[in-house]
Write a protein that holds these residues in place. Sequence first.
Motif, PDB file in Angstrom:
ATOM      1  N   VAL A  35       0.666  -1.036   0.408  1.00  0.00           N
ATOM      2  CA  VAL A  35      -0.064   0.243   0.000  1.00  0.00           C
ATOM      3  C   VAL A  35       0.974   1.138   0.346  1.00  0.00           C
ATOM      4  CG1 VAL A  35      -1.516   1.398   0.941  1.00  0.00           C
ATOM      5  CG2 VAL A  35      -1.287  -0.965   0.991  1.00  0.00           C
ATOM      6  N   ALA A  36       0.660   2.497  -1.324  1.00  0.00           N
ATOM      7  CA  ALA A  36       1.334   3.880  -1.025  1.00  0.00           C
ATOM      8  C   ALA A  36       0.430   4.744  -0.425  1.00  0.00           C
ATOM      9  CB  ALA A  36       2.289   3.948  -2.282  1.00  0.00           C
ATOM     10  N   TYR A  37       0.406   5.952   0.077  1.00  0.00           N
ATOM     11  CA  TYR A  37      -0.356   6.620   0.425  1.00  0.00           C
ATOM     12  C   TYR A  37       0.489   7.889   0.139  1.00  0.00           C
ATOM     13  CZ  TYR A  37      -1.998   3.341   3.866  1.00  0.00           C
ATOM     14  OH  TYR A  37      -2.841   2.564   4.718  1.00  0.00           O
ATOM     15  N   ASP A  38      -1.007   8.904  -0.313  1.00  0.00           N
ATOM     16  CA  ASP A  38      -0.380  10.251  -0.992  1.00  0.00           C
ATOM     17  C   ASP A  38       0.031  11.400  -0.238  1.00  0.00           C
ATOM     18  OD1 ASP A  38      -0.641  13.312  -1.588  1.00  0.00           O
ATOM     19  OD2 ASP A  38      -1.343  11.710  -2.797  1.00  0.00           O
ATOM     20  N   ALA A  39       1.313  11.278  -0.083  1.00  0.00           N
ATOM     21  CA  ALA A  39       2.137  12.475   1.103  1.00  0.00           C
ATOM     22  C   ALA A  39       2.072  13.144   1.762  1.00  0.00           C
ATOM     23  CB  ALA A  39       3.849  12.869   0.328  1.00  0.00           C
ATOM     24  N   SER A  40       0.954  13.936   1.061  1.00  0.00           N
ATOM     25  CA  SER A  40       0.802  14.961   1.490  1.00  0.00           C
ATOM     26  C   SER A  40      -0.457  14.540   2.462  1.00  0.00           C
ATOM     27  CB  SER A  40      -0.931  15.831   0.679  1.00  0.00           C
ATOM     28  OG  SER A  40      -1.509  14.609  -0.012  1.00  0.00           O
ATOM     29  N   LEU A  41      -1.089  13.323   2.775  1.00  0.00           N
ATOM     30  CA  LEU A  41      -1.548  12.703   4.674  1.00  0.00           C
ATOM     31  C   LEU A  41       0.261  13.530   5.131  1.00  0.00           C
ATOM     32  CD1 LEU A  41      -3.795   9.859   2.905  1.00  0.00           C
ATOM     33  CD2 LEU A  41      -4.461  12.527   3.307  1.00  0.00           C
ATOM     34  N   PHE A  42       0.539  12.983   5.127  1.00  0.00           N
ATOM     35  CA  PHE A  42       1.629  12.801   5.886  1.00  0.00           C
ATOM     36  C   PHE A  42       2.614  14.123   6.456  1.00  0.00           C
ATOM     37  CE2 PHE A  42       0.744   8.637   4.839  1.00  0.00           C
ATOM     38  CZ  PHE A  42       0.415   8.386   6.042  1.00  0.00           C
TER      39      PHE A  42
END
Length: 409
Positions: A35-42
């Motif tokens: 799973v990869a998440y958008d960097a803006s969430l962190f």
Amino acid sequence: MGYDEAYATSTIASDGVVHFAMGKVPSERNGDIRVAYDASLFSASTMIEGTIREEMEAAQTKLAEEAAAYENRQELLRRISPYIVSGVTIYLLILLMTAWQRKKKRLWEAERSNSPSLYLSNLVMSLPATILYMRNMSAKSELLSAALLDLVRKGYVKRDGDRTFVSVNSKQDYQHESILMNWLFHKMGNNGVFSLSALNAYVQDKHNHSDYHRDFHKWVQAVTKEIKQHPLIDKQKSLRWITAIVGLLLIPFSIILGVHSVFMPMVFSIVLSLILLLFAVVYQPKTVEGLRIKQQWEQLHSKYSNISEREWNDWMSDQQMQAYIYAIGTDHKVMQKKSEHLSKSFTATALTDTNSQTNDIVMLVLIASTLTYEFDKADTTVSATASSSGGSAGGGAGVGGGGGGSGAF
């Protein structure tokens, strides 16, 4: 992204939940999920330079290419497997038809060259070898009785009553006869004299049991060696090797089909492989000479019970003895009873006439049952000791061993 068993199993619901429906995953198989998440969430976290987008896109492309290649191979196997399976099936049918035609041709040639009468022509092999061949290489205690009686018939051994035999000729025609003479008349017996009481005394000593086994098998191997010196079996080595190679090549082909889920052709390939390998192992057809010997003695089996006293009396004493010894060695009860009945037609004076040829066959009938009983009892005694000690006495009736078969075709 799903890998292995999780590949291409994901669905995205309206609320954004991703569901991987892998079902039942076999043991030793992986089903990883990445799973990869958008960097803006962190945004509040300390970030490391760079992203993994390019790495995951490359992995996704590679997985798609591998899946496409698998499907292409699967489709190719589905296209070519019917041709391969059909080709091997045709080869197998031609193989079986050719084997059957050759068998019929050899049978016809053997029948054509065989005499329809019961007259026993000159033996191609010794009588013990003939008996062992007719018993499909299964040696039992009856063979031992027949071999000793055959030495009496040939004049190498003289009977002294119904329980004692004396060696009168140190020269024999076959190696197995020399082995048997040495075993019975010098190892069990003494100074060329063998008796049933000496046999009983020998087997009562447990220290002799291993020697009994070894000597018996040594003698059987010598008889087998004589059989192998005659062209009775056509081993067909080239044909069997080719057939075995075709059968072995189908094994990896079946595995490849299974890996690519092409199951129906896989089943046919496995069945064909087993049949071809079995054919390669057992196909050793009898030659014309082997069939001729088989037919000659089988003809004696079927017609001997109907032989008349006049026909039997026309035989030479040696032929009468051969027929009876053969019946003893093969344990053919019908032939034994017929010979016993025919021998009773001789006059009682033959029993006291030591120079009479008829005396030989009459005395042979009288001592044969006793001899077979004593050898069988010795065999049972030795086999019982081997069983109680956890050993194995071999095939046959405890002591006897089986050799190869006589051929499946």
